[in-house]
Design an enzyme around this catalytic site. Structure first.
Site, mmCIF file in Angstrom:
data_model
loop_
_atom_site.group_PDB
_atom_site.id
_atom_site.type_symbol
_atom_site.label_atom_id
_atom_site.label_comp_id
_atom_site.label_asym_id
_atom_site.label_seq_id
_atom_site.Cartn_x
_atom_site.Cartn_y
_atom_site.Cartn_z
ATOM 1 N N GLU A 1 12.218 -3.031 -0.315
ATOM 2 C CA GLU A 1 11.390 -4.198 -0.624
ATOM 3 C C GLU A 1 12.252 -5.398 -1.015
ATOM 4 O OE1 GLU A 1 8.419 -3.268 -3.556
ATOM 5 O OE2 GLU A 1 7.622 -1.590 -2.393
ATOM 6 N N ASP B 1 11.138 5.593 2.476
ATOM 7 C CA ASP B 1 10.918 4.403 1.645
ATOM 8 C C ASP B 1 11.783 4.508 0.391
ATOM 9 O OD1 ASP B 1 9.722 2.043 0.920
ATOM 10 O OD2 ASP B 1 7.823 2.956 0.277
ATOM 11 N N GLU C 1 3.362 -7.399 3.894
ATOM 12 C CA GLU C 1 2.202 -6.828 3.176
ATOM 13 C C GLU C 1 1.371 -7.923 2.524
ATOM 14 O OE1 GLU C 1 2.926 -3.479 0.606
ATOM 15 O OE2 GLU C 1 0.914 -3.601 -0.259
ATOM 16 N N ASP D 1 6.621 5.339 -0.831
ATOM 17 C CA ASP D 1 6.602 5.685 -2.260
ATOM 18 C C ASP D 1 5.188 5.520 -2.823
ATOM 19 O OD1 ASP D 1 6.464 2.933 -2.379
ATOM 20 O OD2 ASP D 1 8.126 2.667 -3.783
HETATM 21 O O1 KIV Z 1 4.857 3.095 -0.053
HETATM 22 C C1 KIV Z 1 4.183 2.648 0.859
HETATM 23 O O2 KIV Z 1 3.331 3.293 1.456
HETATM 24 C C2 KIV Z 1 4.434 1.254 1.218
HETATM 25 C C3 KIV Z 1 3.278 0.508 1.776
HETATM 26 C C4 KIV Z 1 2.415 0.023 0.676
HETATM 27 C C5 KIV Z 1 3.726 -0.604 2.610
HETATM 28 O O3 KIV Z 1 5.487 0.737 0.974
#
Ligand code: KIV
Length: 282
Positions: free
Chosen positions: A117, A85, A184, A46
């Site tokens: 997350e 994601d 992260e 995202d």
């Molecule tokens: O959205 C993304 O690319 C991520 C990374 C920051 C880990 O979640």
């Protein structure tokens, strides 16, 4: 053509100490390049909110946007493990909406897995997705969707107390059944401890060299996103400079009559020009 790595092969890589390579992609051509380069996994992150749409963060990104980009990535990388994601508010509300949205990544975009997350606070959600038959990657440490609560985009786990909380999150994610975890922006000491403690593959974006694999955001890595560059980024190319120079050269060529030349033209078929000019006289 590389063979697509499946989850058990990623576990084998951890066992053998072979590093897993992981990169974000948001579109067909970049996904094509990632697959041709031999990337083990692609994340349709995202982070496209900032890198593609120019938002200030990831919060405005919608499920529909993610699906469009995930479909394009899948078309470019049929033989690569692709992870969708889950954007902000696509899984926080309820188990039902989490399963429905995670299912969209698999059914509509052909993703192999989803990422969400959070640690302890989303453990039951992870369990629900795993029970629904979905391959899940957890994401802890600096979690951009909740950066407001974290006081901004700051490294996490830098004190012994904070490190213990990151470890607690990692254990909760594994305990909930997640198949992989992404750390992260945490210290390498903490990344090492988690990697040695967990049995699932541990990926790093700014969590040091001891993890089982590394993720970078493609727009940072190729020098396309220029607003800011996190400390954990290594820049392998300067696409912004190349593209800017190419555009400036094009403008100059058009203005100064060097483009197009005869090589760039489609001439009329032999004998047709005369007929054409004749027809104009009638
Ligand atoms: O959205 C993304 O690319 C991520 C990374 C920051 C880990 O979640």
């Amino acid at each position: 053509m590389p063979k697509k790595k499946m989850i058990h092969e990623l576990y084998e890589m951890k066992k053998k100490g072979e590093k897993i390579t992981f990169l974000t992609s948001y579109d067909f051509p970049t996904a094509r390049f990632a697959e041709q380069a031999g990337m083990d996994m692609i994340l349709v992150g995202d982070s496209l909110g900032m890198c593609v749409y120019g938002y200030a963060g990831t919060v405005p990104v919608t499920m529909d946007q993610m699906i469009v980009h995930a479909e394009a990535v899948r078309r470019g990388a049929w033989n690569t493990f692709v992870i969708g994601d889950m954007p902000f508010m696509s899984y926080q509300g309820s188990d039902e909406s989490a399963v429905e949205n995670a299912g969209r990544f698999l059914k509509e975009a052909g993703c192999d897995a989803v990422k969400l997350e959070g640690g302890v606070r989303v453990a039951s959600r992870i369990r629900t997705l795993v029970d629904a038959g979905i391959v899940v990657m957890g994401h802890i440490g600096l979690t951009p969707q909740s950066s407001g609560q974290l006081g901004g985009h700051k490294a996490q786990g830098r004190t012994s107390e904070a490190a213990a909380m990151v470890v607690e999150d990692a254990l909760a994610v594994q305990e909930a059944g997640a198949h992989m975890i992404l750390l992260e922006a945490i210290p390498p000491e903490v990344g090492r401890y988690i990697t040695e403690t967990l049995s699932i593959p541990v990926l790093s974006i700014g969590a040091g060299m001891h993890c089982d694999g590394q993720l970078l955001i493609v727009s940072d890595m190729i020098g396309q996103f220029t607003a800011f560059t996190p400390k954990f980024v290594k820049k392998y190319a300067d696409v912004a400079e190349v593209v800017l120079h190419a555009m400036q050269d094009y403008i100059k060529d058009v203005r100064e009559g060097r483009f197009p030349t005869d090589d760039h033209c489609y001439h009329m078929i032999e004998g047709e020009e005369e007929k054409f000019l004749e027809s104009l006289k009638r």
